[in-house]
Write a protein that holds these residues in place. Structure first.
Motif, mmCIF file in Angstrom:
data_model
loop_
_atom_site.group_PDB
_atom_site.id
_atom_site.type_symbol
_atom_site.label_atom_id
_atom_site.label_comp_id
_atom_site.label_asym_id
_atom_site.label_seq_id
_atom_site.Cartn_x
_atom_site.Cartn_y
_atom_site.Cartn_z
ATOM 1 N N VAL A 208 0.779 -1.173 0.038
ATOM 2 C CA VAL A 208 0.153 -0.036 -0.065
ATOM 3 C C VAL A 208 0.755 1.179 -0.132
ATOM 4 O O VAL A 208 1.579 1.266 0.896
ATOM 5 N N PHE B 223 1.572 4.855 0.723
ATOM 6 C CA PHE B 223 1.044 6.024 1.394
ATOM 7 C C PHE B 223 1.720 7.333 0.586
ATOM 8 O O PHE B 223 1.324 8.311 1.058
ATOM 9 N N ILE C 198 3.305 -0.806 5.595
ATOM 10 C CA ILE C 198 2.628 0.458 5.417
ATOM 11 C C ILE C 198 3.379 1.664 6.014
ATOM 12 O O ILE C 198 3.621 2.617 5.618
ATOM 13 N N ILE D 140 4.892 5.184 4.644
ATOM 14 C CA ILE D 140 4.535 6.425 5.432
ATOM 15 C C ILE D 140 5.674 7.156 5.794
ATOM 16 O O ILE D 140 5.876 8.466 5.526
ATOM 17 N N ILE E 186 6.824 10.865 4.683
ATOM 18 C CA ILE E 186 7.318 12.119 5.622
ATOM 19 C C ILE E 186 8.357 12.701 4.957
ATOM 20 O O ILE E 186 8.700 13.884 5.285
ATOM 21 N N ILE F 217 -2.262 15.933 -0.870
ATOM 22 C CA ILE F 217 -3.360 15.527 -0.196
ATOM 23 C C ILE F 217 -4.030 14.672 -1.094
ATOM 24 O O ILE F 217 -4.827 13.507 -0.692
ATOM 25 N N ILE G 169 -4.122 11.021 -0.154
ATOM 26 C CA ILE G 169 -5.080 10.355 0.683
ATOM 27 C C ILE G 169 -6.438 10.311 0.271
ATOM 28 O O ILE G 169 -7.106 9.556 0.651
ATOM 29 N N PHE H 84 -7.550 7.038 -1.168
ATOM 30 C CA PHE H 84 -8.036 5.861 -0.380
ATOM 31 C C PHE H 84 -9.709 5.913 -0.599
ATOM 32 O O PHE H 84 -9.859 4.552 -0.850
ATOM 33 N N ILE I 125 -11.091 2.490 -2.335
ATOM 34 C CA ILE I 125 -12.099 1.457 -1.473
ATOM 35 C C ILE I 125 -13.318 1.423 -2.224
ATOM 36 O O ILE I 125 -14.023 0.313 -2.275
ATOM 37 N N VAL J 295 -14.743 16.312 3.734
ATOM 38 C CA VAL J 295 -14.904 15.193 4.768
ATOM 39 C C VAL J 295 -15.988 14.249 4.002
ATOM 40 O O VAL J 295 -15.908 13.022 4.366
ATOM 41 N N PHE K 224 -14.727 10.808 3.086
ATOM 42 C CA PHE K 224 -14.349 9.982 4.270
ATOM 43 C C PHE K 224 -15.627 9.188 4.833
ATOM 44 O O PHE K 224 -15.572 7.902 5.528
ATOM 45 N N LEU L 4 -16.317 6.421 2.546
ATOM 46 C CA LEU L 4 -15.152 5.291 2.932
ATOM 47 C C LEU L 4 -15.831 4.574 4.147
ATOM 48 O O LEU L 4 -15.674 3.234 3.809
#
Lengths: 353, 297
Positions: free
Chosen positions: B37, B39, B98, B102, B106, B221, B224, B227, B231, B271, B274, B277
């Protein structure tokens, strides 16, 4: 897990089950822990504000990291929303204390509230695991973050909310030295609690769910119950940690509880050691002190290479990412494993094999 | 009811959704063939955009040349990430993999902040005409290009997996690694290639987004937002990724419309995906087109 020799001292025979289940395996371990607690308790006599504030923060993060370790290390469920639960605890405690309840009571109450919220967001865990669960908790992180920014009555919205100073029978805990004892108390309670949890029926059930959930279910363990319970326990400690954090800073605002904080909590338990109680403390200290060590290092380099000076903030963030990657590739079992190896080689010297 | 606003938001949704679909496709490609996955997908997108932009701005290369160079760069980068970071983690538990991606995200974020700065930068004028008129409707050239490029990329994906030798090898590996290996497919090379393709296509998406709006680190972003898209579509379905991306893009804009016109809550835009999701995960965890993971003991 790789095999680490863990030799017992000669003459230490376990003749009953009770003797085999003691909290500390040897006398020296007991002395070591008590000595550590005494050292921290005496720290205000010798150190000034900076060291004390670092100790307080390490304690606070260690409590929350311990909670995540119950969820991820013991039960094998990944959570990318721990930072949001930490934040929820901070807001909840500030809100409860703001309604006239003493801070000392507000902290455990905030833990309970966060526990309830954590169990609600843990409901998907009844059906999901692994990667899908990670994504579900990612969603809960963003939903909670949105809630923080929106629920004016609870969090003060975008302005944030004030958290009252804690007081103990009329004695205000407004200095680092006095607040340290409050944090130390909660660190001891949480660590003893989780170390004991691992010895109980419920704790063993959590580990069984992690190791092989189908076998666990066949042996009569209620999967749904224990998966959601482990979310509850984990959020309880996140809430306690958050509440302590809020009352320490005196001010809670939503900006601090982003996905980055959740990632840092995960980094703490991976670097400390998954499923290890003492590892949570080591990991929290490591993640908190690493960026500061890097800053000192970068400033030292900057006297030679001035171009580095403007990148200090970035170097701090890079070091966290690099630490996660390097630990995963080179030492996946964390600092605790290193420590066990050192102890074993000391005990077995000169016959180290 | 404000029909013209609704129409405009829907068109926006389709264009943004196409881009989500492309990035989701890259994500699914990596997950399907290497079970990783990623990220850091959002950071891949931003990196591609920054490399292309800095080649245009500071080296003064013409856009198309810079675009090509940045794609080559992304290919090398994708292969390096796979070989250095993820090959040692083959066979490790899900959480390690994962966390590795991640950590990578960063690290990349901080590095890009340092090298390229925190500000949003616009591409210099790339097209001669800012808008093109199609049947009386004025469409921005950049939007048109993003639509065309998205369709081209999707067509190439289809051709690659359906007809080319390497595409077949990748599908075989995704289906069963051991059998693929015993048929003489180099699984290591297939893994590296999956990352290379994914990085290149992410880079294309990054440049397109950069042309449409501006290049900045906050574009990450999108990694993110992917996801919810994957899904909805199912984690291992490429067609599902595109449909999921479109759904999320349109849904976001619809949420903004409903919110702006009737609810007045604010921030629904970011939002709503999500919530969707979570609901999808509760009722249909493997998405619309994903394969259910059936375990036998």
């Amino acid at each position: 897990m790789a095999h680490v020799p863990n030799p017992r001292p000669t003459g230490d025979f376990r003749v009953s089950y009770a003797a085999d289940r003691t909290l500390f395996k040897t006398k020296n371990e007991t002395y070591f822990v008590i000595g550590g607690i005494l050292l921290v308790a005496l720290a205000p006599l010798f150190f000034g504000g900076y060291v004390l504030s670092q100790l307080i923060l390490i304690g606070i993060y260690a409590i929350a990291a311990l909670g995540l370790n119950v969820l991820t290390g013991m039960t094998g469920q990944i959570s990318l929303g721990h930072g949001a639960f930490f934040g929820f605890g901070a807001f909840a405690s500030a809100w409860i204390a703001g309604n006239g309840i003493p801070v000392m009571l507000a902290i455990p109450l905030a833990g309970m509230m966060t526990m309830a919220v954590g169990m609600i967001f843990g409901i998907p865990a009844a059906r999901l695991k692994g990667l899908y669960l990670a994504i579900a908790t990612l969603a809960s992180q963003y939903i909670l973050q949105d809630f923080f920014a929106r629920a004016d009555w609870f969090t003060g919205g975008t302005y944030g909310s004030l958290a009252e100073t804690a007081s103990f029978f009329g004695y205000a805990l407004d200095s680092d030295a006095s607040y340290l004892y409050l944090v130390l108390f909660w660190v001891i309670v949480s660590f003893v609690g989780v170390a004991n949890l691992a010895r109980t029926r419920d704790g063993r059930a959590l580990v069984a769910v992690r190791d092989h959930y189908l076998s666990a279910e066949i042996m009569g363990i209620n999967l749904t119950k224990y998966r959601i319970l482990s979310f509850g326990i984990s959020s309880f400690f996140a809430g306690i940690g958050g509440a302590l954090y809020g009352h320490y800073l005196g001010f809670v605002s939503a900006e601090g509880f982003t996905i980055l904080l959740s990632i840092e909590f995960l980094a703490m338990i991976i670097i400390g050691g998954l499923g290890s109680v003492s590892g949570s403390l080591l990991g929290a200290a490591f993640i908190l002190l690493l960026p500061q060590a890097m800053e000192i290092f970068a400033n030292a380099v900057a006297t030679v290479v001035p171009a580095i000076a403007q990148g200090t903030a970035y170097i701090k963030q890079m070091s966290v990412g690099a630490a996660i990657i390097l630990f995963l590739v080179l030492e996946p079992e964390g600092l605790v494993h290193r420590w066990r190896m050192m102890r074993a080689s000391w005990k077995l010297y000169p016959f180290s094999h | 009811m404000n029909t013209s606003l609704l129409l405009q938001l829907l068109v926006n949704g389709v264009i943004v959704g196409m881009l989500y679909g492309i990035v989701a496709m890259c994500f699914v490609l990596i997950y399907k063939s290497t079970q990783v996955v990623n990220f850091a997908q959002g950071e891949f997108v931003v990196l591609g955009a920054w490399v292309c932009l800095s080649l245009v701005v500071s080296m003064g290369l013409p856009f198309w040349l810079a675009f090509l160079f940045s794609l080559v760069f992304m290919m090398v980068f994708g292969i390096l990430v796979q070989v250095i970071l993820l090959r040692p983690l083959v066979g490790e538990p899900v959480i390690s993999v994962i966390m590795a991606t991640i950590g990578l995200s960063i690290f990349m974020q901080a590095t890009m902040n340092w090298i390229f700065g925190n500000n949003a930068v616009r591409f210099p004028q790339v097209f001669d005409q800012a808008t093109v008129s199609i049947g009386g409707l004025n469409v921005e050239t950049a939007y048109l290009m993003s639509l065309v490029l998205s369709l081209v990329v999707m067509g190439m994906f289809f051709w690659f997996f359906q007809y080319s030798r390497w595409g077949l090898a990748m599908r075989a590996t995704a289906w069963n690694q051991q059998i693929a290996q015993s048929l003489g497919i180099s699984v290591g090379r297939v893994f590296a290639m999956a990352w290379a393709i994914s990085a290149v296509v992410s880079g294309i998406a990054g440049v397109v987004i950069g042309l449409v709006s501006a290049v900045s680190n906050s574009l990450a972003i999108i990694g993110i937002k992917v996801f919810p898209a994957v899904i909805v579509g199912g984690l291992d379905s490429i067609v599902g990724a595109i449909i999921g991306g479109l759904t999320i893009g349109i849904l976001e804009n619809l949420a903004e419309f409903v919110d702006g016109q009737y609810l007045q809550i604010g921030n629904m835009y970011s939002v709503a995906p999500f919530y969707v999701l979570l609901i999808i995960l509760m009722i249909k965890p493997y998405g619309l087109f994903g394969t259910p993971d059936i375990e036998r003991v």
